[in-house]
Write an enzyme that holds these catalytic residues in place. Structure first.
Site, PDB file in Angstrom:
ATOM      1  N   HIS A  94      -3.636  -5.108   0.399  1.00 47.57           N
ATOM      2  CA  HIS A  94      -3.139  -5.601   1.689  1.00 47.57           C
ATOM      3  C   HIS A  94      -3.171  -7.127   1.718  1.00 47.57           C
ATOM      4  O   HIS A  94      -4.217  -7.724   2.010  1.00 47.57           O
ATOM      5  CB  HIS A  94      -3.983  -5.042   2.838  1.00 47.57           C
ATOM      6  CG  HIS A  94      -3.767  -3.583   3.081  1.00 47.57           C
ATOM      7  ND1 HIS A  94      -2.767  -3.109   3.910  1.00 47.57           N
ATOM      8  CD2 HIS A  94      -4.389  -2.493   2.571  1.00 47.57           C
ATOM      9  CE1 HIS A  94      -2.798  -1.784   3.920  1.00 47.57           C
ATOM     10  NE2 HIS A  94      -3.774  -1.383   3.117  1.00 47.57           N
TER      11      HIS A  94
ATOM     12  N   GLU B 147      -1.867  -8.989   3.923  1.00 43.17           N
ATOM     13  CA  GLU B 147      -1.806  -9.481   5.304  1.00 43.17           C
ATOM     14  C   GLU B 147      -3.171  -9.722   5.926  1.00 43.17           C
ATOM     15  O   GLU B 147      -3.287 -10.420   6.939  1.00 43.17           O
ATOM     16  CB  GLU B 147      -1.004  -8.513   6.186  1.00 43.17           C
ATOM     17  CG  GLU B 147      -1.671  -7.177   6.476  1.00 43.17           C
ATOM     18  CD  GLU B 147      -1.449  -6.120   5.413  1.00 43.17           C
ATOM     19  OE1 GLU B 147      -1.618  -4.919   5.728  1.00 43.17           O
ATOM     20  OE2 GLU B 147      -1.114  -6.472   4.266  1.00 43.17           O
TER      21      GLU B 147
ATOM     22  N   CYS C  70       0.834  -1.207   0.000  1.00 46.68           N
ATOM     23  CA  CYS C  70       0.000   0.000   0.000  1.00 46.68           C
ATOM     24  C   CYS C  70       0.874   1.264   0.000  1.00 46.68           C
ATOM     25  O   CYS C  70       1.527   1.558  -0.987  1.00 46.68           O
ATOM     26  CB  CYS C  70      -0.970  -0.035   1.178  1.00 46.68           C
ATOM     27  SG  CYS C  70      -2.342   1.145   1.009  1.00 46.68           S
TER      28      CYS C  70
END
Length: 329
Positions: A166, A168, A80
């Site tokens: 993202h 994660e 990001c």
């Protein structure tokens, strides 16, 4: 021990990124993006991950990493803001997006080490108002969405990979696989790290460093100082003395519970200082929460210093600080 550095640019998911790395059985550390180049060199990291963040990279006060970081030759994964920072720093262009992306987004990925085993069309979690509009020299686009032409980019020769989304978070179903690909296929990590081995390695390192010297710990009963105290005690036993300042502001009976655990269960040298009246008198009439916090912190140090002088000379002082407090500090 192979390890990865997570550089925090103010993102809300920095600890989650670290968790994903550890789930891949690779040790990692989280440090602020302002960490020096020399400290990064000393870390001998197998890879570096840039977190997201709320800032715009072209703003004057935008968070930045140390100059020369990209010249270290360490593999980088930018997430990001981290992706935008990479592009901007290496000569690309980042601009406000014509249409912001927030939420689940379908992207199309191209052949890449990062996307090995990932379906060509896959879902991810986007959260950005800026986007990369011009690639740095030597980079190619490796993923795109209907409104974001550079959902991912890479320079395979320099081992620099960037994703606008993202990986994660759980809303990116293939995200853990992407992070695992970065760790194993790009950084060359073998995995195999476990939390239990971290404890063993830390205790061994403490034992070697401390030797037969004396150690003092300021114990509050909180998780950070408690974990630090137990690790040091495992390493050097009775060479450690803990001073527990009971300021009278704990939960009911909690002071007694702290004493029971550390004095009797762990058999640690413990000095309990009952300073309730001293603290409450200092706080009497004070209503501002920030002023209360400062009074408690200042008085804690003063009491600790007074008790430490009674013990005499010591060689090491133990401090335990959880990761969020390290970043905030």
């Amino acid at each position: 021990m192979e390890s990865v550095l997570v550089l925090d640019f103010g993102g809300q998911y920095n600890q989650l990124i670290a968790r994903r790395v550890r789930e891949a059985q690779v040790f990692c550390e989280v440090k602020p993006c302002t960490v020096s180049l020399e400290e990064i060199r000393r870390g001998n990291y197998a890879g570096i991950i840039f977190t997201g963040g709320p800032a715009s990279v072209y703003a004057e006060d935008a968070p930045r990493a140390a100059d020369g970081l990209f010249d270290l030759g360490i593999p980088v994964l930018g997430i990001c803001y981290g992706a935008q920072y990479t592009a901007y720093t290496l000569g690309g262009v980042v601009s406000p997006a014509a249409k912001r992306e927030f939420g689940r987004t379908e992207i199309s990925v191209k052949p890449s080490l990062l996307f090995e085993g990932v379906p060509k069309d896959t879902l991810c979690w986007m959260s950005h108002g800026d986007q990369i509009t011009k690639l740095p020299e030597g980079f190619t686009i490796s993923a795109e969405s209907s409104v974001c032409p550079v959902a991912a980019m890479e320079n395979r020769m320099r081992k620099i990979y960037c994703v606008q989304f993202h990986p994660e978070v759980m809303h990116t179903p293939e995200g853990s696989k992407m992070i695992h690909n970065f760790l194993t296929r790009v950084c060359g990590c073998k995995g195999g790290w476990k939390m239990s081995s971290f404890v063993e390695d830390t205790v061994a390192a403490l034992r070697e460093k401390i030797g037969d010297k004396k150690v003092l710990c300021a114990l509050s009963g909180g998780v950070d100082s408690s974990v630090a105290a137990v690790l040091v005690h495992r390493a050097v036993g009775k060479q450690l003395t803990c001073i527990f300042v009971d300021h009278g502001l704990l939960r009911k009976n909690e002071g007694d519970e702290v004493e029971e655990v550390f004095r009797h269960q762990f058999d640690i040298n413990l000095v309990r200082v009952n300073a309730e009246e001293r603290f409450l008198s200092k706080l009497a009439g004070v209503t501002d929460p920030e002023r209360k916090r400062k009074i408690i912190g200042e008085e804690f140090i003063r009491v600790f210093e007074e008790e430490a002088k009674k013990i005499g000379a010591v060689d090491f002082l133990v401090q335990g600080t959880i990761y969020p407090d390290v970043i905030e500090s």
